[in-house]
Scaffold this motif. Structure first.
Motif, PDB file in Angstrom:
ATOM      1  N   SER A   1       0.854  -1.196   0.000  1.00  0.00           N
ATOM      2  CA  SER A   1       0.000   0.000   0.000  1.00  0.00           C
ATOM      3  C   SER A   1       0.886   1.241   0.000  1.00  0.00           C
ATOM      4  N   PRO A   2       0.352   2.363  -0.507  1.00  0.00           N
ATOM      5  CA  PRO A   2       1.138   3.606  -0.469  1.00  0.00           C
ATOM      6  C   PRO A   2       1.630   3.940   0.942  1.00  0.00           C
ATOM      7  N   ASP A   3       0.809   3.647   1.965  1.00  0.00           N
ATOM      8  CA  ASP A   3       1.234   3.916   3.336  1.00  0.00           C
ATOM      9  C   ASP A   3       2.507   3.156   3.697  1.00  0.00           C
ATOM     10  N   GLU A   4       2.656   1.962   3.140  1.00  0.00           N
ATOM     11  CA  GLU A   4       3.836   1.160   3.446  1.00  0.00           C
ATOM     12  C   GLU A   4       5.048   1.582   2.626  1.00  0.00           C
ATOM     13  N   ARG A   5       4.817   2.352   1.582  1.00  0.00           N
ATOM     14  CA  ARG A   5       5.916   2.714   0.674  1.00  0.00           C
ATOM     15  C   ARG A   5       6.540   4.063   0.977  1.00  0.00           C
ATOM     16  N   ILE A   6       5.846   4.902   1.761  1.00  0.00           N
ATOM     17  CA  ILE A   6       6.431   6.202   2.105  1.00  0.00           C
ATOM     18  C   ILE A   6       7.177   6.102   3.429  1.00  0.00           C
ATOM     19  N   GLU A   7       8.110   7.028   3.628  1.00  0.00           N
ATOM     20  CA  GLU A   7       8.833   7.109   4.900  1.00  0.00           C
ATOM     21  C   GLU A   7       7.923   7.768   5.927  1.00  0.00           C
ATOM     22  N   ARG A   8       7.596   7.028   6.991  1.00  0.00           N
ATOM     23  CA  ARG A   8       6.705   7.565   8.023  1.00  0.00           C
ATOM     24  C   ARG A   8       7.375   7.547   9.394  1.00  0.00           C
ATOM     25  N   THR A   9       8.692   7.393   9.408  1.00  0.00           N
ATOM     26  CA  THR A   9       9.414   7.407  10.679  1.00  0.00           C
ATOM     27  C   THR A   9       9.427   8.820  11.243  1.00  0.00           C
ATOM     28  N   VAL A  10       9.137   8.944  12.511  1.00  0.00           N
ATOM     29  CA  VAL A  10       9.234  10.237  13.188  1.00  0.00           C
ATOM     30  C   VAL A  10      10.067  10.034  14.447  1.00  0.00           C
ATOM     31  N   PHE A  11      11.047  10.911  14.633  1.00  0.00           N
ATOM     32  CA  PHE A  11      11.851  10.880  15.849  1.00  0.00           C
ATOM     33  C   PHE A  11      11.332  11.938  16.805  1.00  0.00           C
ATOM     34  N   ILE A  12      11.265  11.588  18.066  1.00  0.00           N
ATOM     35  CA  ILE A  12      10.847  12.544  19.083  1.00  0.00           C
ATOM     36  C   ILE A  12      12.049  12.814  19.967  1.00  0.00           C
ATOM     37  N   LYS A  13      12.407  14.075  20.035  1.00  0.00           N
ATOM     38  CA  LYS A  13      13.572  14.494  20.803  1.00  0.00           C
ATOM     39  C   LYS A  13      13.073  15.207  22.047  1.00  0.00           C
ATOM     40  N   ALA A  14      13.446  14.687  23.206  1.00  0.00           N
ATOM     41  CA  ALA A  14      12.993  15.303  24.457  1.00  0.00           C
ATOM     42  C   ALA A  14      14.180  15.475  25.388  1.00  0.00           C
ATOM     43  N   PRO A  15      14.119  16.488  26.244  1.00  0.00           N
ATOM     44  CA  PRO A  15      15.192  16.654  27.215  1.00  0.00           C
ATOM     45  C   PRO A  15      15.236  15.448  28.162  1.00  0.00           C
TER      46      PRO A  15
ATOM     47  N   ILE B   1       3.787  11.251  21.402  1.00  0.00           N
ATOM     48  CA  ILE B   1       3.830   9.958  20.699  1.00  0.00           C
ATOM     49  C   ILE B   1       2.438   9.613  20.171  1.00  0.00           C
ATOM     50  N   ASP B   2       1.415   9.755  21.009  1.00  0.00           N
ATOM     51  CA  ASP B   2       0.043   9.435  20.585  1.00  0.00           C
ATOM     52  C   ASP B   2      -0.393  10.310  19.419  1.00  0.00           C
ATOM     53  N   ALA B   3      -0.016  11.599  19.478  1.00  0.00           N
ATOM     54  CA  ALA B   3      -0.414  12.522  18.415  1.00  0.00           C
ATOM     55  C   ALA B   3       0.247  12.158  17.094  1.00  0.00           C
ATOM     56  N   VAL B   4       1.539  11.824  17.126  1.00  0.00           N
ATOM     57  CA  VAL B   4       2.211  11.516  15.858  1.00  0.00           C
ATOM     58  C   VAL B   4       1.772  10.155  15.327  1.00  0.00           C
ATOM     59  N   LYS B   5       1.527   9.201  16.215  1.00  0.00           N
ATOM     60  CA  LYS B   5       1.009   7.904  15.754  1.00  0.00           C
ATOM     61  C   LYS B   5      -0.383   8.070  15.160  1.00  0.00           C
TER      62      LYS B   5
END
Length: 115
Positions: A69-83, A95-99
């Protein structure tokens, strides 16, 4: 250096000590919000993923994987940087919002605060 090998497609949510958060694409801010109101960040992410599908900006190696599926073919990785020492409950809101916006996988980076 965190920016050394960053692709222009790399998505990072940078959470600040004051609970504000920026959504960065390739190091450039494309949205901002906060831990308690991540709606602008999640809608910007959803738009980004839709654009990647519409423009067929597939992940390297997935250009010809038409059975996926197109969803599986695009880059959907998101890194969360926190102190470091950030409340995990606050990070979870982001995390919940980005997922919810379709990010997968979500990576967590904590940084020791400068002494």
């Amino acid at each position: 250096n965190a920016n050394a090998k960053q692709s222009p497609q790399t998505l990072v949510v940078d959470i600040k000590k004051d609970l504000t958060a920026d959504l960065l694409r390739g190091g450039n801010k494309i949205a901002d919000g906060s831990v308690n109101d991540p709606s602008k960040i999640s809608s910007a992410l959803a738009t980004e993923f839709k654009t990647r599908k519409d423009e067929q900006r597939w992940k390297t190696g997935f250009e010809n994987q038409v059975q996926l599926s197109p969803d599986e073919r695009i880059e959907r990785t998101v890194f969360i940087k926190a102190p470091e020492n950030f409340h995990y409950g606050d990070v979870v809101k982001i995390i919940d919002a980005v997922k919810g916006a379709g990010a997968n996988p979500v990576g967590l980076q904590t940084e020791a605060l400068d002494q």
